[in-house]
Design an enzyme around this catalytic site. Structure first.
Site, short mmCIF file in Angstrom:
data_model
loop_
_atom_site.label_atom_id
_atom_site.label_comp_id
_atom_site.label_asym_id
_atom_site.label_seq_id
_atom_site.Cartn_x
_atom_site.Cartn_y
_atom_site.Cartn_z
CG HIS A 1 1.55 -6.82 -5.79
ND1 HIS A 1 0.99 -6.64 -4.46
CD2 HIS A 1 0.33 -6.22 -6.21
CE1 HIS A 1 0.07 -6.22 -4.34
NE2 HIS A 1 -0.59 -5.87 -5.58
CG ASN B 1 3.27 -8.32 -1.76
OD1 ASN B 1 2.64 -7.85 -2.60
ND2 ASN B 1 4.72 -8.03 -1.61
#
Length: 329
Positions: free
Chosen positions: A67, A95
């Site tokens: 990520h 996230n």
């Protein structure tokens, strides 16, 4: 004639540099050899301590690295905490499911490195995350590999920058390939990196559509193994507690191996974006090859994660070494 030839050479060079810039030249193995010589052992020891506390350290750290790299490059910008004036990457909806153990792994490893006088504030959070990712993969049975180092930490982290940068569980092969290609990663790299799901877990909401309301014609996704679908419905009843998570690999969830590909062959990929790697004829041969050869999969994975680690690396005035991984200097 000579000047025309020179013009062609210059144009060709420009095209090759503009369209195909070289991998980040600043990254190198043993980057810290004369700065903080023992850094890899220090990080490994800290990661092992965290791993012994909870296995979640493994998927949490790998996912944090992915990520981070896919949004503005591998610069630890995903670790930055939001402030009153700035909503950071980690608070983007995509996230919010990043497990705290990944952040904690980096923070603890950074503290261990900085506790050594000649290493204090000499090693970037971005490099610590890259090393920690290698270490959790090895600790869970996956390949160990030399990590390229020399990244600086990013100076910007915004929630808005995450939008459209991360693969979604519903993606098809074209969508996956397009997103990975934007980061100079091939279809082969994408399939290899997807196999990190072999140690992953997911909240029920991420795949509920496949087991309850797939389409008007089929309640359950017809590409999903029927007995596996029933098993998932048992673990994820409708209106289940949103904190409930299930292993993405139902067979060897705590081992980094090629079982991911064997599961896909049995139509036991948890996400649409997993199973499509087998159902799409363009990617199926790679799935079959790696299901039958752990060695070939591991080689491809090391190549892919090394390439991932080169994405958007910050150097010079574009970055610095953060004193606190969660706060800009």
């Amino acid at each position: 004639m000579a000047s025309r030839f020179n013009l062609i050479v210059v144009l060709s060079l420009c095209l090759s540099l503009c369209l195909f810039p070289a991998p980040t030249a600043s990254l190198q193995q043993n980057y810290y050899a004369n700065i903080c010589p023992n850094v890899e052992n220090i990080v490994r020891d800290a990661v092992k301590k965290k791993f012994n506390q909870t296995f979640v350290t493994v998927p949490a750290t790998i996912r944090l690295f992915f990520h981070d790299c896919f949004v503005q490059g591998c610069d630890a910008s995903v670790i930055i905490a939001s402030t009153a004036n700035n909503t950071a990457e980690k608070d983007n909806p995509d996230n919010l499911s990043l497990a705290g153990d990944g952040f904690d792994t980096v923070i603890k490893a950074k503290a261990a490195v900085d506790a050594v006088p000649n290493c204090t504030n000499k090693v970037s959070c971005a490099d610590i995350l890259a090393m920690a990712t290698r270490d959790v993969i090895a600790l869970s049975g996956g390949p160990s590999y030399a990590v390229e180092l020399g990244r600086l930490d990013g100076l910007v982290s915004t929630a808005a920058s995450v939008n459209g940068k991360l693969p979604q569980p519903t993606f098809n092969l074209n969508q996956l390939n397009a997103l990975f290609a934007a980061n100079r990663l091939s279809q082969t790299d994408m399939i290899a990196l997807s196999a990190a799901h072999t140690v992953g877990f997911s909240h029920c909401s991420k795949f509920a559509n496949r087991i309850y309301n797939f389409s008007t014609k089929n309640q359950v996704d017809p590409t999903l193994n029927k007995s596996y679908a029933t098993q998932l419905q048992g673990m994820c009843p409708q209106n289940v507690d949103p904190r409930i998570a299930v292993n993405m690999d139902p067979n060897t969830p705590r081992t980094f191996d090629n079982m991911y590909f064997k599961n896909l062959q049995q139509r036991m990929g948890l996400f649409t974006s997993d199973e499509v790697l087998f159902t799409d004829s363009r990617s199926r041969p790679t799935v079959n090859a790696w299901a039958s050869s752990s060695t070939n999969f591991q080689k491809a994975f090391v190549t892919a994660i090394t390439k991932l680690g080169r994405v958007g690396v910050k150097t010079g005035s574009n970055g610095n070494i953060r004193r606190d991984c969660a706060v800009f200097n």
